[in-house]
Design an enzyme around this catalytic site. Structure first.
Site, PDB file in Angstrom:
ATOM      1  N   GLY A 145      14.829  12.064  -6.698  1.00  0.00           N
ATOM      2  CA  GLY A 145      15.420  12.172  -8.028  1.00  0.00           C
ATOM      3  C   GLY A 145      15.599  10.819  -8.685  1.00  0.00           C
ATOM      4  O   GLY A 145      15.374   9.778  -8.068  1.00  0.00           O
ATOM      5  N   ALA A 149      18.856   1.886  -8.317  1.00  0.00           N
ATOM      6  CA  ALA A 149      19.896   1.320  -7.456  1.00  0.00           C
ATOM      7  C   ALA A 149      21.017   0.668  -8.261  1.00  0.00           C
ATOM      8  O   ALA A 149      22.199   0.876  -7.968  1.00  0.00           O
ATOM      9  CB  ALA A 149      19.267   0.305  -6.498  1.00  0.00           C
ATOM     10  N   LYS A 200       5.308   8.956  -8.001  1.00  0.00           N
ATOM     11  CA  LYS A 200       5.829   8.530  -9.317  1.00  0.00           C
ATOM     12  C   LYS A 200       5.658   7.023  -9.487  1.00  0.00           C
ATOM     13  O   LYS A 200       5.471   6.544 -10.614  1.00  0.00           O
ATOM     14  CB  LYS A 200       7.273   8.993  -9.531  1.00  0.00           C
ATOM     15  N   ASP A 264      12.313  11.661 -11.839  1.00  0.00           N
ATOM     16  CA  ASP A 264      12.098  10.331 -11.277  1.00  0.00           C
ATOM     17  C   ASP A 264      10.981   9.601 -12.025  1.00  0.00           C
ATOM     18  O   ASP A 264      11.039   8.377 -12.204  1.00  0.00           O
ATOM     19  CB  ASP A 264      11.771  10.465  -9.785  1.00  0.00           C
ATOM     20  N   ARG A 273       9.327  -2.153 -11.401  1.00  0.00           N
ATOM     21  CA  ARG A 273       8.217  -3.058 -11.116  1.00  0.00           C
ATOM     22  C   ARG A 273       6.848  -2.414 -11.300  1.00  0.00           C
ATOM     23  O   ARG A 273       5.902  -3.079 -11.698  1.00  0.00           O
ATOM     24  CB  ARG A 273       8.341  -3.545  -9.676  1.00  0.00           C
ATOM     25  N   GLU A 302       5.322  -1.142  -5.194  1.00  0.00           N
ATOM     26  CA  GLU A 302       5.110  -0.124  -4.158  1.00  0.00           C
ATOM     27  C   GLU A 302       4.016   0.869  -4.518  1.00  0.00           C
ATOM     28  O   GLU A 302       3.425   1.488  -3.641  1.00  0.00           O
ATOM     29  CB  GLU A 302       6.418   0.610  -3.864  1.00  0.00           C
TER      30      GLU A 302
END
Lengths: 366, 366
Positions: A145, A149, A200, A264, A273, A302
């Site tokens: 979801g 952070a 995502k 998300d 990023r 990532e």
């Protein structure tokens, strides 16, 4: 009675989760890896956490990398919030301390190839790892979801989704850690939650392209029109492909259309990023140059390794599915340095070109 | 052979559509309503169109409000791009000129109550209107998807979706007007395309709240964390409710999850008046003050009347559906001046609060 949750990983998400966990009444043991010493030091000095800009929740207990089993003592819940690359190694070291935990909350996300190169999602990889060591993991609760952070750390409203094949465990975990600001929906679709998270990141690279095109148009062409239509077309195609990929690993389409997928993807397209990497390419940087610049700034993208592992996953399981995944193909070509990535992605997400007759005239409507 | 498309309405979207239509090889007759004289005048002087900031496509023929039937002569296609409030009146006046048209492209979107106050979508309202005048309309092709007028006018990549109960007509119309930049997917789900368009305006008000909260937090609390998690939670709930509303009018969930729903919601949450109205409320303005300010600046907020008509639609067709529409309820209370609209919307979109035991301690995980 004190109840303890141990959070493995003191980076952005690990430290952020201390906020709802403390608010919900838990003793929080935050353990930092061998790469997290400077982060713990900042927390000890009550400075903002270097990765979130937010102070750690009061009363959080800090544990250095050498204190892993101490940190896990009496843990009813264990939350894994390690960068993808370190998840297996950390869980391997933690195995002796996981015996009493009722659930393993998995915030880390990604793909993990086995020894033969077969791509798996993390829960399968972790269960295999435990099994190789003659152990059984507690039930895994996949956390997905739209949860940035820094916002979780600051107590902003956040809707998570907890996925566990045993729905009752997901419900209990959600109840145990929810607060007025941090709330968790639940599902039994563990694999759906797991696959949406890395995908995502991949698709956010495509969303970023649109933002980069807009910046370039403002600078070079001095045109003001944004590329929002393009961004939205990428978004809609990404959702369609996340639905396909969910089904592909026996997950459910509702998961991709809900908080884990659509939600998300929305938050990841607003900042982060992966989007910034796409924006660099949209502005005109080559994909390798853009990645080098991000790496030099210690910004992990990532979505890049996830895209390559997703390719392997599709190739290994059902290569016929590629016909439903044109955007993923286009993003892979983007990462491989396609000379006009935005046009390549546009071709993937725009409906097929009109059938124009040989005369160049539109065909008649009968 | 010259083929003619007549565009009714010379505002933002009407003038914008001239770009792909001219590019696709059509003769374009652009007719302005009695409110559009100053817009046509700017186009005649080759100034940027006042509503899009982009020059009208070269070769577009302009028609004043008194020349409606002249503009419609020999039209193979007629596109309706009138503000919602004027659609029925303009089509009524145009009826005598619609006899030869092969399709009516409907870019205008909204709800229209009949004489008894029963809420209908525009295609039904228009077909009834024609029938009352002893005429039959050409097949209606609902135009939806993420299409900002200024971007369509500027030739930015755009993915539209054309919905017609006769899919073949939708395909032919899409083929006839698509260009390399403007592409149309097709569906036979006319009602799905129709209901998503006004509803995305309603839900964009909720998305705007999150942007306004962020601005307020920066100013008043000097905190930097955005409200992206909240915006994404609103987004995911909005998609869920558009799926419900699609089914509600016998449309298909794929439509809400595709370009017409998810895609158009994404673009509407990035910019536009509905989002800006929500942002004002999120910043702390009362809903009436915010609407008055927008009205004073001649900025119509289409989501406001659409929300009230959607309420009537639900009440009239199946009031039991309200349990699946908490965000629509919360937005209606926002429009009615709820004293803390963001909190009210958060309560609607966040998963239910945890069940905390009477002791205030979290419940045990068994």
């Amino acid at each position: 009675m004190t109840r303890t949750v141990t959070v493995l990983g003191a980076g952005a998400m690990g430290s952020a989760l201390a906020t709802p966990f403390r608010e919900a009444g838990w003793q929080v043991n935050l353990w930092g890896t061998w790469l997290d010493d400077h982060l713990l030091e900042a927390c000890r000095q009550d400075q903002p956490h270097p990765r979130t800009g937010v102070r750690l929740a009061k009363g959080t207990c800090l544990f250095e990398s050498g204190q892993l089993l101490d940190a896990l003592a009496d843990a009813e819940l264990v939350a894994v919030a390690i960068a993808s690359v370190g998840v297996l190694e950390v869980v391997r070291r933690a195995l002796p301390g996981l015996g009493d935990a009722r659930a393993l909350l998995l915030a880390s996300k990604g793909f993990s190839p086995d020894a033969e190169g077969r791509v798996r999602l993390f829960p399968d990889a972790l269960r295999s790892l435990a099994s190789e060591h003659g152990q059984r993991l507690p039930p895994i609760v996949a956390i997905g979801g739209p949860c940035k952070a820094n916002e979780v750390a600051a107590g902003r409203w956040t809707a998570a989704i907890f996925g566990c094949t045993n729905r009752s465990i997901a419900d209990q975990a959600a109840n145990a850690v929810s607060t007025s600001a941090y709330r968790a929906a639940t599902t039994d679709d563990e694999v759906g939650v797991e696959i949406c998270a890395p995908m995502k990141n991949v698709y956010a690279i495509g969303l970023g392209l649109a933002d980069g095109l807009q910046e370039r148009a403002e600078l070079e062409e001095r045109t003001e029109e944004p590329f929002h239509d393009f961004k939205a077309a990428v978004f809609a195609q990404a959702v369609s492909e996340m639905v396909t990929l969910c089904r592909f690993v026996s997950g459910r389409s509702e998961t991709a259309v809900g908080l884990a997928g659509v939600g998300d993807l929305e938050v990841t397209g607003l900042s982060g990023r992966n989007k910034l990497y796409g924006a660099r390419i949209g502005r005109g940087e080559s994909a390798p140059d853009a990645l080098a610049a991000m790496t030099a700034a210690e910004q992990t993208v990532e979505g890049v390794p996830a895209a390559h592992l997703a390719k392997d996953l599709v190739d290994q399981r059902d290569a016929a599915a590629w016909s439903s995944l044109p955007l993923l193909s286009a993003i892979l070509e983007t990462l491989d340095g396609h000379p006009d990535a935005p046009a390549r992605v546009a071709e993937a997400v725009l409906p097929r070109a009109a059938a124009i007759s040989a005369s160049g005239q539109p065909t008649a409507i009968s």
